[in-house]
Design a protein around this motif. Structure first.
Motif, PDB file in Angstrom:
ATOM      1  N   PRO A 141      -6.207   3.041  -7.400  1.00 51.38           N
ATOM      2  CA  PRO A 141      -6.259   4.221  -6.437  1.00 51.38           C
ATOM      3  C   PRO A 141      -7.078   3.774  -5.197  1.00 51.38           C
ATOM      4  O   PRO A 141      -8.061   3.308  -5.523  1.00 51.38           O
ATOM      5  CB  PRO A 141      -6.751   5.284  -7.399  1.00 51.38           C
ATOM      6  N   THR A 142      -6.941   4.552  -4.048  1.00 46.58           N
ATOM      7  CA  THR A 142      -7.587   4.342  -2.851  1.00 46.58           C
ATOM      8  C   THR A 142      -8.253   5.999  -2.562  1.00 46.58           C
ATOM      9  O   THR A 142      -9.252   5.904  -1.611  1.00 46.58           O
ATOM     10  CB  THR A 142      -7.066   3.948  -1.841  1.00 46.58           C
ATOM     11  N   ARG A 143      -7.932   6.892  -3.210  1.00 47.76           N
ATOM     12  CA  ARG A 143      -8.467   8.178  -2.766  1.00 47.76           C
ATOM     13  C   ARG A 143      -8.717   8.905  -4.126  1.00 47.76           C
ATOM     14  O   ARG A 143      -9.795   9.212  -4.355  1.00 47.76           O
ATOM     15  CB  ARG A 143      -7.177   8.891  -2.019  1.00 47.76           C
ATOM     16  N   ASP A 144      -7.761   9.272  -5.027  1.00 45.82           N
ATOM     17  CA  ASP A 144      -8.160   9.785  -6.151  1.00 45.82           C
ATOM     18  C   ASP A 144      -8.501   9.120  -7.245  1.00 45.82           C
ATOM     19  O   ASP A 144      -8.291   7.912  -7.104  1.00 45.82           O
ATOM     20  CB  ASP A 144      -7.044  11.002  -6.755  1.00 45.82           C
ATOM     21  N   ASP A 145      -8.474   9.706  -8.623  1.00 49.25           N
ATOM     22  CA  ASP A 145      -8.499   8.657  -9.516  1.00 49.25           C
ATOM     23  C   ASP A 145      -7.545   8.360 -10.094  1.00 49.25           C
ATOM     24  O   ASP A 145      -6.155   8.737  -9.683  1.00 49.25           O
ATOM     25  CB  ASP A 145      -9.575   9.249 -10.778  1.00 49.25           C
TER      26      ASP A 145
ATOM     27  N   ASP B 298       0.914   5.675  -0.949  1.00 52.46           N
ATOM     28  CA  ASP B 298       0.032   7.232  -0.672  1.00 52.46           C
ATOM     29  C   ASP B 298      -1.165   6.958  -1.812  1.00 52.46           C
ATOM     30  O   ASP B 298      -0.790   7.586  -2.829  1.00 52.46           O
ATOM     31  CB  ASP B 298       0.902   8.381  -0.726  1.00 52.46           C
ATOM     32  N   GLY B 299      -2.286   6.840  -1.426  1.00 52.51           N
ATOM     33  CA  GLY B 299      -3.329   7.022  -2.562  1.00 52.51           C
ATOM     34  C   GLY B 299      -3.651   6.053  -3.168  1.00 52.51           C
ATOM     35  O   GLY B 299      -4.357   5.777  -3.975  1.00 52.51           O
ATOM     36  N   TRP B 300      -2.844   4.735  -3.121  1.00 52.54           N
ATOM     37  CA  TRP B 300      -3.055   3.474  -3.816  1.00 52.54           C
ATOM     38  C   TRP B 300      -2.560   2.201  -3.049  1.00 52.54           C
ATOM     39  O   TRP B 300      -1.804   2.257  -2.009  1.00 52.54           O
ATOM     40  CB  TRP B 300      -2.102   3.772  -5.034  1.00 52.54           C
TER      41      TRP B 300
ATOM     42  N   GLU C 285       0.889  -1.430  -0.156  1.00 47.81           N
ATOM     43  CA  GLU C 285       0.039   0.081   0.009  1.00 47.81           C
ATOM     44  C   GLU C 285       0.930   1.333   0.060  1.00 47.81           C
ATOM     45  O   GLU C 285       1.947   1.334   0.717  1.00 47.81           O
ATOM     46  CB  GLU C 285      -0.947  -0.042   1.358  1.00 47.81           C
TER      47      GLU C 285
END
Length: 429
Positions: free
Chosen positions: A286-290, A265-267, A263
């Motif tokens: 991604p886990t946050r943005d696209d 930052d954001g993915w 994991e």
């Protein structure tokens, strides 16, 4: 969008110093004699720097190509493009050579370290994978070739470098008298080495009577998964695209087995192994943005950390099937990456030939990939066209939104194919 007919240009230059043997350089001139009848042995000391260079070029190429296709699927074979451009670089000099070195992330000393390193990478991968059956062991093959106009005077040093470090001998063809026959011959060569997955790398009209040289590479992969997906359990599930629309896709219900997982930052990412454990497909969601936010930051450091940072977790995996093909011309993209001189009348390719005033006219690339329950088949081909001026319960990983994928060799960290799936149902541009 990258057009099918963009062009790379190249013209007269000063003589360039090319490597005759590892660690020894000499000047290209008419008195040079051919010394490389066979492939130069690999030099393990050059492996790490060459792998880093390929990762750097791969990240740059993919990032720029992806930016031209927002909201669409993407695939490329940066390793293939890298080899075709490196062969071209062997005949470049002055500013043209310096710019190409920068774009290729060439290690020092230049240019010998790049040629030696890529030779080592290519032969190492061949030793591991060229005899695979595509089932119990992955099959990975590459081929390089130099196609020359009848009667074209090649610099012996250029021939030495291509033969010794890239295994590419000249193939004289009648560009001047029968350009269409020459085009078909090259396309047949490419098709034969990509299992007919790239039947027409060179489209009609791209080869003309004033074509002087074409440098080609093919890269072909067929590999079965280490852990087979259960075909009978395949179901249709929703896949949410970046624009919020939803499509129903055939979602393969995968293994529940140990594999790479990390994991960031954001993915987060999973590294799905192919049979034999040497090759794998890293899948990043991604886990946050696209996904575009991740792609915008994709560089040599990020890609290197991804491919070397996996721990092991028992992952429950679901993955869509997809088949996709993308032909592209890379002239404007490569110019934007930092080698604009190669596209102008100031280009210097005098290291290739005694023929004055050469320029790179086109860089064509095409990639195919098919992923299903059994495994992956992928092919990439590249051509540089030269004429006168005018490549225990662990995390769940349900791949149900756009994702990035990287097929790579775990031993060297060399990325072979990079892509994005925005819509698993799309089969072409």
């Amino acid at each position: 969008m990258v057009s099918r007919r963009s062009v790379l240009r190249t013209v007269p230059l000063a003589a360039a110093a090319l490597t005759a043997t590892p660690g020894q350089s000499r000047r290209l001139d008419e008195s040079s004699t051919s010394t490389h009848a066979v492939r130069v042995p690999p030099d393990p000391a050059t492996m790490a720097a060459a792998a880093t260079a390929v990762r750097g070029f791969s990240a740059d190429l993919y990032r720029e190509l992806a930016s031209t296709r927002p909201g669409g699927n993407v695939v490329c074979a940066p390793y293939s493009v890298n080899l075709a451009l490196a062969m071209t670089r062997a005949g470049a000099g002055s500013t043209t050579a310096d710019e190409m070195d920068a774009v290729l992330h060439a290690p020092h000393p230049r240019p010998g370290a790049l040629d030696s390193g890529l030779n080592t990478v290519e032969q190492t991968l061949a030793t591991r994978y060229q005899d695979g059956d595509g089932v119990a062991r992955p099959l990975l093959t590459t081929a390089n070739a130099l196609w020359t106009r009848l009667g074209l005077g090649l610099r012996p040093g250029f021939q030495d470098t291509l033969a010794g470090y890239y295994g590419a001998a000249p193939h004289p063809v009648d560009f001047g008298g029968a350009p269409e026959v020459a085009r078909q011959e090259i396309n047949t060569w490419v098709s034969d080495r990509t299992n007919a997955k790239i039947p027409e790398l060179l489209p009609s009209g791209v080869v003309s009577p004033d074509t002087r040289l074409i440098l080609t590479n093919t890269t072909y992969l067929k590999a079965a998964w280490k852990y087979r997906f259960i075909t009978t359990a395949t179901t249709t599930e929703p896949f949410t695209r970046d624009d919020g629309s939803v499509v129903d896709v055939a979602m393969m219900r995968g293994p529940f087995d140990p594999m790479g997982y990390q994991e960031g930052d954001g993915w987060r990412a999973v590294d799905v192994p192919f049979a034999g454990d040497g090759l794998a497909m890293a899948i990043v969601m991604p886990t946050r943005d696209d996904l575009a936010a991740i792609e915008a930051n994709l560089d040599v450091t990020w890609l290197g950390a991804l491919l070397t940072g996996f721990g092991i977790a028992t992952v429950q995996l679901r993955l869509p099937r997809w088949t996709f093909r993308l032909p592209a011309e890379l002239a404007a993209l490569l110019s934007g990456l930092g080698m604009p001189t190669a596209f102008t009348s100031q280009a210097d390719l005098t290291g290739m030939s005694t023929d004055p005033a050469l320029r790179i006219d086109d860089v064509l690339h095409e990639t195919f990939i098919a992923v299903d329950e059994k495994g992956t088949e992928a092919a990439g081909a590249s051509a540089v066209i030269v004429r006168p001026p005018s490549i225990p319960q662990g995390p769940q990983f349900f791949v149900n939104r756009p994702f990035l994928y990287v097929i790579h060799d775990r031993f060297t960290g060399v990325p072979l194919f990079l892509g994005r799936v925005h819509d698993p149902l799309a089969t072409g541009p």
